[in-house]
Design an enzyme around this catalytic site. Structure first.
Site, PDB file in Angstrom:
ATOM      1  N   ASP A   1       2.810  -3.003  -3.911  1.00  0.00           N
ATOM      2  CA  ASP A   1       1.797  -3.895  -4.491  1.00  0.00           C
ATOM      3  C   ASP A   1       0.544  -3.191  -5.002  1.00  0.00           C
ATOM      4  OD1 ASP A   1       0.643  -3.287  -1.991  1.00  0.00           O
ATOM      5  OD2 ASP A   1      -0.158  -5.309  -1.727  1.00  0.00           O
ATOM      6  N   ASN A   2       0.288  -1.963  -4.515  1.00  0.00           N
ATOM      7  CA  ASN A   2      -0.864  -1.180  -5.020  1.00  0.00           C
ATOM      8  C   ASN A   2      -0.725   0.242  -4.500  1.00  0.00           C
ATOM      9  OD1 ASN A   2      -2.367  -3.208  -2.697  1.00  0.00           O
ATOM     10  ND2 ASN A   2      -2.436  -1.003  -2.337  1.00  0.00           N
TER      11      ASN A   2
ATOM     12  N   HIS B   1       0.966  -1.031   5.179  1.00  0.00           N
ATOM     13  CA  HIS B   1      -0.452  -1.360   5.300  1.00  0.00           C
ATOM     14  C   HIS B   1      -0.980  -0.948   6.677  1.00  0.00           C
ATOM     15  CE1 HIS B   1      -4.169  -3.670   5.022  1.00  0.00           C
ATOM     16  NE2 HIS B   1      -3.890  -3.925   3.755  1.00  0.00           N
TER      17      HIS B   1
ATOM     18  N   LYS C   1       4.277 -11.066   4.492  1.00  0.00           N
ATOM     19  CA  LYS C   1       2.835 -11.279   4.341  1.00  0.00           C
ATOM     20  C   LYS C   1       2.514 -12.160   3.133  1.00  0.00           C
ATOM     21  CE  LYS C   1      -0.834  -8.254   2.599  1.00  0.00           C
ATOM     22  NZ  LYS C   1      -1.473  -6.929   2.690  1.00  0.00           N
TER      23      LYS C   1
ATOM     24  N   HIS D   1      -0.977 -13.715   2.204  1.00  0.00           N
ATOM     25  CA  HIS D   1      -2.228 -13.181   1.673  1.00  0.00           C
ATOM     26  C   HIS D   1      -2.681 -13.819   0.367  1.00  0.00           C
ATOM     27  CE1 HIS D   1      -4.965  -9.363   1.713  1.00  0.00           C
ATOM     28  NE2 HIS D   1      -5.571 -10.458   2.126  1.00  0.00           N
TER      29      HIS D   1
ATOM     30  N   LYS E   1      -5.718   3.283  -3.916  1.00  0.00           N
ATOM     31  CA  LYS E   1      -5.785   1.818  -3.820  1.00  0.00           C
ATOM     32  C   LYS E   1      -7.193   1.338  -4.172  1.00  0.00           C
ATOM     33  CE  LYS E   1      -5.622  -1.918  -0.391  1.00  0.00           C
ATOM     34  NZ  LYS E   1      -5.205  -2.309   0.976  1.00  0.00           N
TER      35      LYS E   1
ATOM     36  N   ASP F   1       0.811  -1.232   0.000  1.00  0.00           N
ATOM     37  CA  ASP F   1       0.000   0.000   0.000  1.00  0.00           C
ATOM     38  C   ASP F   1       0.841   1.278   0.000  1.00  0.00           C
ATOM     39  OD1 ASP F   1      -1.971  -1.902   0.286  1.00  0.00           O
ATOM     40  OD2 ASP F   1      -3.018  -0.895   1.924  1.00  0.00           O
TER      41      ASP F   1
ATOM     42  N   CYS G   1      -4.044  -5.951  -2.766  1.00  0.00           N
ATOM     43  CA  CYS G   1      -3.010  -6.881  -2.277  1.00  0.00           C
ATOM     44  C   CYS G   1      -3.047  -8.247  -2.957  1.00  0.00           C
ATOM     45  CB  CYS G   1      -3.170  -7.119  -0.781  1.00  0.00           C
ATOM     46  SG  CYS G   1      -3.183  -5.645   0.231  1.00  0.00           S
TER      47      CYS G   1
END
Ligand SMILES: *[C@@H]1O[C@H](CO)[C@@H](O)[C@H](O)[C@H]1NC(C)=O
Ligand SMILES: *[C@@H]1O[C@H](CO)[C@@H](O)[C@H](O)[C@H]1NC(C)=O
Ligand SMILES: *[C@@H]1O[C@H](CO)[C@@H](O)[C@H](O)[C@H]1NC(C)=O
Ligand SMILES: *[C@@H]1O[C@H](CO)[C@@H](O)[C@H](O)[C@H]1NC(C)=O
Ligand SMILES: *[C@@H]1O[C@H](CO)[C@@H](O)[C@H](O)[C@H]1NC(C)=O
Ligand SMILES: [Ca+2]
Length: 502
Positions: free
Chosen positions: A272-273, A214, A127, A129, A290, A36, A73
């Site tokens: 990742d975003n 995050h 992480k 996920h 996001k 994030d 994510c």
């Protein structure tokens, strides 16, 4: 003539002799994923943020200004580890919730598994996920020799708990002992240990998906204090999280150098975003946040660093997509990917020499709902956004006080509106144009997506819509079922074994 033949033979022999050494020269691969971290959350886009180490490392490598990822994510991680578009794997819709009975389908062979077959030691720290309800979904069953970290998408950065239950394990073993140690530091320490203890007769693949930045927004106090001039409290803490990440990445690179691995390593850093507004992340001046198909959801800070790069110390505006990393790394590992059906392309030439991107087109994402859909496509300079772009379609500057309300990620009412539109014939009917909004932008000229060219360039619009219709045939609708009671943690711990793998 004779001497020419001899010379050619000599060259051929040299090439033949070089081939086997290429195999043993497989580089170490370290993929660092930020979580994030938005376009505006890094010092090279925003001098209010302190990331001196990341800036220095990016400066020694290649700073990637058009690095594209998925808007959330889980989709982003599925793209990275498979080299495929999430819309072909039903993983494109959302981030996996704690009690959702889903994971990345075991049908897909992941990057670590392919690298391990090619001789690599493979480790993940941070992480996951990508699902944990079935043991088959767990990282150590998807090609990683070891796993240390969390299964869920978020948890308290100090207690390592989510909803009062621990989510921290070394392989299957819960680690109850780390309360009070900040997640970013904990993961950096584990990464250092893996690097230090690595058996150098093998190449290393270290996947390091940090939980920074995050939510929950938490940082070590001394790092937060580096930002006395940031007026918004949440943003100040968030900024401390970014600096913690900066220090952690520096530690990892130092450790690679100290153990003699660095010279033959390729290190990538990607977020990742885009920034999550309610967690003080920010993608300004890009549009959206996001969770959206706008640039603010999908274009994030990134760089690549390696002594193996032929040209370094510059800013690249060549497009690199999240799906490209797997085929790029596999090529470096000497693995042939031509039969794997990947959507990603090998970008090593681009990264290494600065030559044009190996792709001219990519899909930001696509999903089809019972009625309605969502798609964005890039072709060269041009971007088509069609259907639901996600919540948060405005431009969001960093809050300049505490007296601000930022929009949430999802607005159920908006989704409801989209689902009420009748899109049942959008796949086939070329003439009855869908009523969903359509936008066209020239991203090269207008990276902020402020000038909608849909009416001005009907031919480009038509061509790109036709291309989306063509691609829609491959779309598997996102699989995103409700959470189930079986998924509740027990014994103070998140557990596996409460769903069937698929
Ligand atoms: C996995 O493969 C099986 C067998 O080919 C197929 O039936 C199933 O739909 C696949 N699942 C996914 C998620 O692709
Ligand atoms: C947190 O755990 C409690 C007890 O198991 C449960 O009732 C509650 O629904 C959980 N909350 C979430 C968000 O899962
Ligand atoms: C946690 O601490 C206990 C005792 O304090 C020890 O037996 C155990 O091995 C530790 N676990 C880990 C994963 O370090
Ligand atoms: C907070 O913002 C609102 C709306 O912008 C404004 O009406 C209000 O006066 C502000 N309050 C303070 C304490 O500044
Ligand atoms: C997009 O903008 C760039 C930069 O201004 C320009 O060179 C290019 O021709 C434009 N492309 C289209 C299709 O208008
Ligand atoms: Ca994320």
């Amino acid at each position: 003539m004779e001497s020419l033949r001899a010379a050619v033979l000599l060259v051929l022999t040299a090439v033949a002799a070089a081939a086997p050494t290429a195999q043993t020269d497989q580089p170490n691969i370290v993929f660092i994923l930020a979580d994030d971290l938005g376009f505006n959350d890094i010092s090279w886009h925003n001098p209010d943020i302190l990331t001196p180490n990341l800036a220095k490392l990016a400066g020694e490598g290649v700073l990637l200004e058009q690095s594209y990822v998925m808007p959330l994510c889980t989709p982003s991680r599925t793209a990275l580890l498979t080299g495929r578009y999430p819309y072909r794997m039903a993983t494109q819709r959302g981030a996996i919730l704690p009690r959702q009975p889903i994971g990345l389908s075991v049908n897909f062979t992941l990057l670590p598994e392919l690298l391990r077959s090619a001789g690599y030691s493979t480790h993940i720290v941070g992480k996951w996920h990508l699902g944990f309800c079935a043991p088959e979904f767990l990282p150590q069953n998807r090609g990683f020799d070891s796993f240390y970290g969390m299964w869920n998408g978020q948890e308290d950065h100090f207690t390592h708990e989510l909803n009062n239950s621990l989510d921290l394990r070394l392989n299957m073993e819960p680690d109850w002992n780390q309360s009070g140690i900040y997640s970013t530091e904990l993961f950096a320490s584990r990464a250092e240990r893996i690097i230090t203890e690595h058996d150098k007769s093998k190449p290393l693949f270290l996947y390091l998906p940090f939980t920074a930045t995050h939510q929950p927004v938490q940082a070590p106090e001394e790092l937060e204090e580096l930002y006395p001039n940031i007026p918004n409290d949440l943003r100040r803490t968030f900024s401390g999280m970014v600096t913690a990440l900066d220090i952690a990445v520096a530690r990892v690179v130092e450790s690679l150098k100290a153990s003699g691995l660095y010279e033959n390593s390729v290190i990538a850093f990607v977020s990742d975003n885009g920034g999550m507004l309610t967690a003080a992340g920010n993608s300004w001046p890009l549009r959206g946040s996001k969770g959206t198909l706008w640039e603010g959801g999908t274009r994030t800070p990134a760089f690549v660093l390696s002594p193996l790069l032929q040209k370094t110390g510059y800013v690249s505006t060549e497009v690199i997509h999240m799906t490209d990393w797997a085929p790029t790394f596999l090529r470096l590992a000497g693995v042939d990917t031509s039969d794997l059906g990947l959507d990603g392309v090998d970008q090593w030439e681009t990264l290494s020499t600065g030559s044009p991107s190996a792709r001219d087109e990519f899909v930001y994402n696509m999903d089809t709902f019972p009625v309605g859909f969502s798609a964005a496509l890039r072709q060269g300079d041009m971007k088509l956004v069609w259907g639901w772009p996600g919540q948060n379609s405005d431009w969001y500057p960093v809050p300049d006080s505490n007296n601000v309300t930022v929009p949430d990620l999802f607005d159920p009412e908006y989704v409801q509106d989209v689902s009420e539109l009748d899109m049942s014939d959008h796949l086939t009917d070329q003439h009855g144009e869908p009523t969903l909004p359509v936008h066209l932008f020239n991203i090269t000229a207008d990276p902020e997506e402020r000038q909608d060219l849909a009416e001005q360039l009907p031919d480009v619009l038509q061509r790109m819509q036709d291309r989306v219709r063509e691609l829609l045939v491959d779309v598997v609708p996102g699989y995103y079922p409700p959470q189930v009671d079986e998924g509740y943690p027990s014994d103070g711990l998140f557990q596996t074994g409460w769903c069937e793998a698929y």
